[in-house]
Design an enzyme around this catalytic site. Structure first.
Site, PDB file in Angstrom:
ATOM      1  CG  ASP A 110      43.578  45.418  44.024  1.00  0.00           C
ATOM      2  OD1 ASP A 110      43.467  44.324  44.603  1.00  0.00           O
ATOM      3  OD2 ASP A 110      44.654  45.977  43.832  1.00  0.00           O
ATOM      4  CG  ASN A 122      45.106  36.310  41.615  1.00  0.00           C
ATOM      5  OD1 ASN A 122      44.275  36.813  40.858  1.00  0.00           O
ATOM      6  ND2 ASN A 122      45.848  37.061  42.429  1.00  0.00           N
TER       7      ASN A 122
HETATM    8  C1  FPP Z   1      40.963  41.570  44.300  1.00  0.00           C
HETATM    9  O1  FPP Z   1      40.785  41.720  45.675  1.00  0.00           O
HETATM   10  C2  FPP Z   1      40.096  40.586  43.770  1.00  0.00           C
HETATM   11  C3  FPP Z   1      40.450  39.408  43.198  1.00  0.00           C
HETATM   12  C4  FPP Z   1      41.822  38.896  43.072  1.00  0.00           C
HETATM   13  C5  FPP Z   1      39.467  38.522  42.678  1.00  0.00           C
HETATM   14  C6  FPP Z   1      38.396  39.187  41.916  1.00  0.00           C
HETATM   15  C7  FPP Z   1      37.234  38.395  42.134  1.00  0.00           C
HETATM   16  C8  FPP Z   1      35.969  38.857  42.276  1.00  0.00           C
HETATM   17  C9  FPP Z   1      35.549  40.245  42.113  1.00  0.00           C
HETATM   18  C10 FPP Z   1      34.934  37.920  42.642  1.00  0.00           C
HETATM   19  C11 FPP Z   1      34.851  36.788  41.740  1.00  0.00           C
HETATM   20  C12 FPP Z   1      34.553  37.241  40.380  1.00  0.00           C
HETATM   21  C13 FPP Z   1      33.869  36.540  39.556  1.00  0.00           C
HETATM   22  C14 FPP Z   1      33.689  37.028  38.183  1.00  0.00           C
HETATM   23  C15 FPP Z   1      33.239  35.296  40.033  1.00  0.00           C
HETATM   24  P1  FPP Z   1      41.950  41.231  46.606  1.00  0.00           P
HETATM   25  O2  FPP Z   1      41.615  39.846  47.077  1.00  0.00           O
HETATM   26  O3  FPP Z   1      43.240  41.365  45.902  1.00  0.00           O
HETATM   27  O4  FPP Z   1      41.801  42.231  47.782  1.00  0.00           O
HETATM   28  P2  FPP Z   1      42.981  42.941  48.588  1.00  0.00           P
HETATM   29  O5  FPP Z   1      43.783  43.686  47.560  1.00  0.00           O
HETATM   30  O6  FPP Z   1      42.246  43.839  49.516  1.00  0.00           O
HETATM   31  O7  FPP Z   1      43.719  41.849  49.265  1.00  0.00           O
END
Ligand code: FPP
Length: 228
Positions: free
Chosen positions: A12, A60
């Site tokens: 996150d 998501n």
């Molecule tokens: C959370 O940060 C992250 C995600 C929902 C996506 C996770 C994806 C990755 C780490 C990159 C892609 C992974 C692969 C395996 C290709 P957030 O967007 O919820 O951040 P925030 O909480 O600050 O809004």
């Protein structure tokens, strides 16, 4: 106490990490992929048996179309890039989630990578995509019915074996980055006795050193599994 056999991570904070720099959220996700690489290497070096990462939830899809499309493109690139590494290092790839809801190209890549690494003896890398724990439980219940199980045959073992995690062991250590104190529908059944470790560190700043800190914290815990 020995190292946790199964470490699961709710990644996150990519968006916040990017916003702090005045960058687009997708730049945060790109940086997040680097953390995935670092943590994968560190988990291998530490001898972790199973590493489960929550990359995309059933919720998501509600994000803006452009962000979803960029995440899918990143995922595609990542799956191809990591193929050689998984083969070199003997890592077994396994996906968790309702992949029939993923774009077709990604479904093919996932199945292909899983088949190519199925016989590998090393760490199992579980990637959760279009994953939701409640949905997983519902589909496991349906499978019990489809398999013709009598009510008394529906045991914890029978249901557990029909979850997407199959015969993977329960989660020992569940890590969440960026300070959120929620499970967010991730591995609810499998985390029944997991130790929780929450860090304020945003996912793009989480790497080998931070994983080792989490493991050190785990070793301070006393696990009683309901006993004394
Ligand atoms: C959370 O940060 C992250 C995600 C929902 C996506 C996770 C994806 C990755 C780490 C990159 C892609 C992974 C692969 C395996 C290709 P957030 O967007 O919820 O951040 P925030 O909480 O600050 O809004």
């Amino acid at each position: 106490m020995s190292h946790p056999n199964h470490v699961a991570i709710i990644m996150d904070g990519n968006g916040r990490w990017a916003a702090q720099r005045g960058w687009s959220r997708i730049k945060g996700h790109k940086a997040g992929v680097r953390s995935v690489e670092d943590v994968l290497e560190a988990a291998l070096a530490e001898g972790i048996g199973h590493l489960s990462l929550f990359a995309f939830s059933t919720e998501n899809w509600k994000r803006p179309g452009q962000e979803v499309a960029s995440l899918m493109a990143l995922l595609r690139m990542y799956l191809r890039m990591f193929r050689r590494r998984f083969i070199e290092k003997g890592i077994r790839f396994h996906h968790l989630g309702a992949i029939e809801g993923m774009p077709e190209g990604i479904q093919r890549d996932l199945k292909d990578l899983e088949a190519a690494t199925a016989a590998h003896p090393g760490m199992v890398f579980h990637l959760a995509l279009n994953y939701g724990s409640r949905l997983e439980l519902v589909q496991a219940a349906r499978r019990c019915v489809e398999d013709g199980l009598a009510p008394e045959a529906i045991t914890e073992e029978a249901l557990g074996a029909r979850l997407w995690t199959g015969d993977a062991p329960d989660v020992d250590l569940l890590i969440r980055t960026s300070g959120e104190l929620r499970l967010s529908n991730f591995l609810l059944w499998q985390s029944a006795y997991a130790e929780f470790y929450v860090t304020e560190t945003l996912w793009p700043d989480f790497g080998a050193a931070q994983l080792r800190e989490a493991l050190a914290a785990y070793h301070q815990r006393e696990r009683r599994f309901g006993g004394l």
